[in-house]
Design a protein around this motif. Structure first.
Motif, PDB file in Angstrom:
ATOM      1  N   PRO A  59       0.832  -1.204   0.000  1.00 27.18           N
ATOM      2  CA  PRO A  59       0.000   0.000   0.000  1.00 27.18           C
ATOM      3  C   PRO A  59       0.869   1.257   0.000  1.00 27.18           C
ATOM      4  CG  PRO A  59      -0.712  -1.523   1.706  1.00 27.18           C
ATOM      5  CD  PRO A  59       0.589  -2.040   1.159  1.00 27.18           C
ATOM      6  N   PRO A  60       0.426   2.288  -0.686  1.00 24.12           N
ATOM      7  CA  PRO A  60       1.165   3.538  -0.652  1.00 24.12           C
ATOM      8  C   PRO A  60       1.194   4.103   0.762  1.00 24.12           C
ATOM      9  CG  PRO A  60      -0.726   3.681  -2.137  1.00 24.12           C
ATOM     10  CD  PRO A  60      -0.772   2.351  -1.485  1.00 24.12           C
ATOM     11  N   ALA A 113      -7.476  -1.188   0.964  1.00 28.18           N
ATOM     12  CA  ALA A 113      -6.146  -1.695   0.610  1.00 28.18           C
ATOM     13  C   ALA A 113      -5.068  -0.618   0.743  1.00 28.18           C
ATOM     14  CB  ALA A 113      -6.149  -2.245  -0.814  1.00 28.18           C
ATOM     15  N   GLY A 114      -5.452   0.616   1.119  1.00 31.85           N
ATOM     16  CA  GLY A 114      -4.484   1.675   1.349  1.00 31.85           C
ATOM     17  C   GLY A 114      -4.304   2.677   0.225  1.00 31.85           C
ATOM     18  N   HIS A 115      -5.000   2.526  -0.917  1.00 38.77           N
ATOM     19  CA  HIS A 115      -4.905   3.494  -2.010  1.00 38.77           C
ATOM     20  C   HIS A 115      -5.625   4.775  -1.610  1.00 38.77           C
ATOM     21  CE1 HIS A 115      -4.853  -0.481  -4.075  1.00 38.77           C
ATOM     22  NE2 HIS A 115      -3.769   0.055  -4.616  1.00 38.77           N
ATOM     23  N   SER A 116      -5.020   5.911  -1.895  1.00 38.26           N
ATOM     24  CA  SER A 116      -5.662   7.177  -1.542  1.00 38.26           C
ATOM     25  C   SER A 116      -6.632   7.618  -2.629  1.00 38.26           C
ATOM     26  CB  SER A 116      -4.609   8.255  -1.316  1.00 38.26           C
ATOM     27  OG  SER A 116      -3.902   8.513  -2.501  1.00 38.26           O
ATOM     28  N   PHE A 117      -7.659   8.338  -2.203  1.00 35.81           N
ATOM     29  CA  PHE A 117      -8.591   8.974  -3.129  1.00 35.81           C
ATOM     30  C   PHE A 117      -9.180  10.193  -2.456  1.00 35.81           C
ATOM     31  CE2 PHE A 117     -11.142   5.896  -0.816  1.00 35.81           C
ATOM     32  CZ  PHE A 117     -12.336   6.557  -0.559  1.00 35.81           C
ATOM     33  N   THR A 118      -9.706  11.086  -3.262  1.00 35.00           N
ATOM     34  CA  THR A 118     -10.254  12.343  -2.762  1.00 35.00           C
ATOM     35  C   THR A 118     -11.730  12.429  -3.096  1.00 35.00           C
ATOM     36  OG1 THR A 118      -8.150  13.488  -3.041  1.00 35.00           O
ATOM     37  CG2 THR A 118     -10.107  14.859  -2.968  1.00 35.00           C
TER      38      THR A 118
END
Length: 130
Positions: A59-60, A113-118
């Motif tokens: 994950p980032p 899963a840890g991916h970022s989004f806005t």
């Protein structure tokens, strides 16, 4: 004649079925394809996302600098508070970026899963009163 007909953003993750379900629910969409290592969805507005199995996916760590952002998704919403409740209810979590700069009202989250989004507030369409 257009050669490329459409694009699909693909996120690597350890459990594509679970991550696809998170985004399918968030975007009120449908599953359009699935195999042992890839699940694709289409949101109600037509956005297409796919989730590819990578058992070694990391994950980032964004916004921390030790790992790249990898990918970033923006979703436009009418109500940030309602959208936040939905994200958290589906297993997402807020990410404290300490950076509210910019022309849009927005909030950053991480998917399961840890991916970022806005989530970004749609600009108002009604004329200002007063």
């Amino acid at each position: 004649m257009t050669l490329v007909k459409a694009g699909v953003v693909v996120l690597d993750c350890a459990e594509p079925e679970k991550l696809a379900e998170f985004y399918r629910e968030l975007l009120e969409g449908e599953r359009t394809a699935a195999s042992a290592n890839l699940v694709e969805i289409r949101g109600a507005d037509g956005v297409r996302l796919a989730f590819r199995r990578d058992i070694n996916a990391t994950p980032p760590s964004w916004p921390r600098p030790e790992n790249s952002l990898q990918v970033h998704l923006d979703f436009l919403v009418d109500d940030l508070d309602e959208a936040e409740r939905r994200v958290v209810g589906l297993g997402g979590r807020p990410v404290d970026t300490k950076d509210a700069a910019g022309p849009y009202e927005q909030r950053v989250y991480a998917d399961p899963a840890g991916h970022s989004f806005t989530l970004r507030l749609l600009p108002g369409t009604a004329p200002k009163q007063g």
